[in-house]
Design a protein around this motif. Structure first.
Motif, PDB file in Angstrom:
ATOM      1  N   GLN A 213       0.811  -1.217   0.000  1.00 56.93           N
ATOM      2  CA  GLN A 213       0.000   0.000   0.000  1.00 56.93           C
ATOM      3  C   GLN A 213       0.848   1.274   0.000  1.00 56.93           C
ATOM      4  N   VAL A 214       1.939   1.303   0.775  1.00 57.09           N
ATOM      5  CA  VAL A 214       2.782   2.507   0.773  1.00 57.09           C
ATOM      6  C   VAL A 214       3.452   2.694  -0.579  1.00 57.09           C
ATOM      7  N   SER A 215       3.788   1.578  -1.245  1.00 57.53           N
ATOM      8  CA  SER A 215       4.412   1.672  -2.572  1.00 57.53           C
ATOM      9  C   SER A 215       3.424   2.230  -3.598  1.00 57.53           C
ATOM     10  N   ILE A 216       2.175   1.762  -3.535  1.00 58.72           N
ATOM     11  CA  ILE A 216       1.145   2.256  -4.445  1.00 58.72           C
ATOM     12  C   ILE A 216       0.913   3.746  -4.232  1.00 58.72           C
ATOM     13  N   LEU A 217       0.764   4.148  -2.965  1.00 58.08           N
ATOM     14  CA  LEU A 217       0.489   5.551  -2.663  1.00 58.08           C
ATOM     15  C   LEU A 217       1.662   6.455  -3.017  1.00 58.08           C
ATOM     16  N   TRP A 218       2.876   6.017  -2.684  1.00 54.37           N
ATOM     17  CA  TRP A 218       4.061   6.849  -2.977  1.00 54.37           C
ATOM     18  C   TRP A 218       4.200   7.065  -4.485  1.00 54.37           C
TER      19      TRP A 218
ATOM     20  N   ILE B 222       1.538   9.442  -5.820  1.00 51.42           N
ATOM     21  CA  ILE B 222       1.702  10.844  -5.437  1.00 51.42           C
ATOM     22  C   ILE B 222       3.030  11.427  -5.909  1.00 51.42           C
ATOM     23  N   GLU B 223       4.108  10.705  -5.662  1.00 49.08           N
ATOM     24  CA  GLU B 223       5.445  11.220  -5.967  1.00 49.08           C
ATOM     25  C   GLU B 223       5.982  10.762  -7.323  1.00 49.08           C
ATOM     26  N   ARG B 224       5.443   9.669  -7.832  1.00 47.12           N
ATOM     27  CA  ARG B 224       5.818   9.141  -9.150  1.00 47.12           C
ATOM     28  C   ARG B 224       7.316   8.829  -9.272  1.00 47.12           C
ATOM     29  N   ASN B 225       7.892   8.322  -8.203  1.00 52.10           N
ATOM     30  CA  ASN B 225       9.274   7.843  -8.258  1.00 52.10           C
ATOM     31  C   ASN B 225       9.428   6.659  -7.307  1.00 52.10           C
ATOM     32  N   LYS B 226      10.617   6.149  -7.194  1.00 46.45           N
ATOM     33  CA  LYS B 226      10.874   4.934  -6.414  1.00 46.45           C
ATOM     34  C   LYS B 226      10.503   5.117  -4.943  1.00 46.45           C
TER      35      LYS B 226
ATOM     36  N   LEU C  97      10.539   3.874   4.050  1.00 51.09           N
ATOM     37  CA  LEU C  97       9.081   3.780   4.069  1.00 51.09           C
ATOM     38  C   LEU C  97       8.628   2.332   3.954  1.00 51.09           C
ATOM     39  N   LYS C  98       9.283   1.552   3.104  1.00 50.52           N
ATOM     40  CA  LYS C  98       8.895   0.146   2.948  1.00 50.52           C
ATOM     41  C   LYS C  98       9.180  -0.656   4.220  1.00 50.52           C
TER      42      LYS C  98
ATOM     43  N   ILE D   5       2.345   6.560   5.179  1.00 53.03           N
ATOM     44  CA  ILE D   5       2.244   5.344   5.993  1.00 53.03           C
ATOM     45  C   ILE D   5       0.970   5.371   6.826  1.00 53.03           C
ATOM     46  N   CYS D   6       0.557   6.538   7.273  1.00 48.68           N
ATOM     47  CA  CYS D   6      -0.682   6.666   8.024  1.00 48.68           C
ATOM     48  C   CYS D   6      -1.890   6.362   7.135  1.00 48.68           C
TER      49      CYS D   6
END
Length: 259
Positions: free
Chosen positions: A58-63, A66-70, A75-76, A191-192
């Motif tokens: 989920q954090v990877s999908i959201l990041w 929103i940020e469109r990078n790795k 965070l992971k 993450i929240c």
């Protein structure tokens, strides 16, 4: 292996290796007999590992949305360990004394702790996240560099309340220590948010068992209200399945869409 041995320049593909170290330590923790005994027959504990894994996704999908990078390494790993005190129930934050493996937080001093913008229940928003960060650090201190440990702990401590914000409600800028390439408070918001989404992707099914429809609806509504618009759209698109509590069939998708 100590921190000196694990410098970023001393090994190839350090991020992959650091994540693998963290993942293996996490797996070892969940294989402990104490945790297996606690998890057996406990509907919450049975979904813990699935929730932890889902959080990384989920954090990877959201990041990336929103940020469109790795997705940042910190965070992971923070997503994987965000509720790590659940893996050590004998030291979890809801136990008497609120003790961690190596650290005890005196309940009388909770109100004096400096902690971002956390509001409400001090156990949920302050003690629990701090316990998780303390246990994470203790469990991984020999496997990860100090700057990465600090970044991960910062995020774990904010997985319930989100980023630190200024008086105008804007994110405080705090550059990550490990890569010096992103604002840790952006990652704290993610993450929240991911934790909220994972309730709908994983936890909701175990929560629904043995509870009344009214209580389930109340929990869904409360969890949904905490999400931002993009996340709300995401949970509405989830292909929910019905769940049986032994007596009734509960249409989870219908309950979500009624919110």
């Amino acid at each position: 292996m100590n921190n000196e041995a694990l410098t970023k320049s001393s090994i190839e593909n350090p991020e992959e290796k650091f994540f693998n170290f963290s993942w293996q330590n996490f797996r070892d923790a969940t294989e402990r007999e104490e945790y297996k005994k606690y998890a057996s027959g406990n509907p919450y504990a049975e979904v813990d590992v699935a929730h932890f894994k889902d959080m990384v996704n989920q954090v990877s999908i959201l990041w990336q949305k929103i940020e469109r990078n790795k997705t940042p390494l910190a965070l992971k790993i923070a997503a994987l360990y965000h509720d790590f005190d659940r893996v050590f129930p004998e030291n979890a934050s809801n136990d008497p004394g609120l003790k961690t493996i190596r650290r005890a937080i005196d309940t009388k001093s909770v109100k004096d702790l400096e902690y971002g913008t956390a509001e409400g229940d001090p156990v949920k928003f302050i003690v629990h996240p701090k316990n998780c960060a303390a246990i994470f650090q203790d469990y991984n201190k020999d496997n990860l560099p100090k700057d990465l440990l600090e970044d991960i702990s910062f995020l774990v401590e904010r997985h319930e309340s989100g980023a630190d914000k200024d008086m105008e409600g804007k994110l405080v800028t705090k550059l990550d220590a490990y890569s010096k390439s992103y604002n840790l408070n952006k990652a704290a918001e993610i993450i929240c948010e991911a934790d909220g989404i994972s309730f709908f992707t994983v936890i909701i099914y175990s929560y629904a068992k043995g509870r009344s429809i009214e209580r389930i609806k109340k929990k869904i509504a409360m969890s949904y209200r905490k999400l931002k618009n993009d996340a709300r759209s995401m949970v509405r698109e989830i292909p929910y399945t019905a769940v049986s509590d032994g007596n009734n069939i509960i249409d989870i998708g219908k309950l979500v869409h009624e919110v």
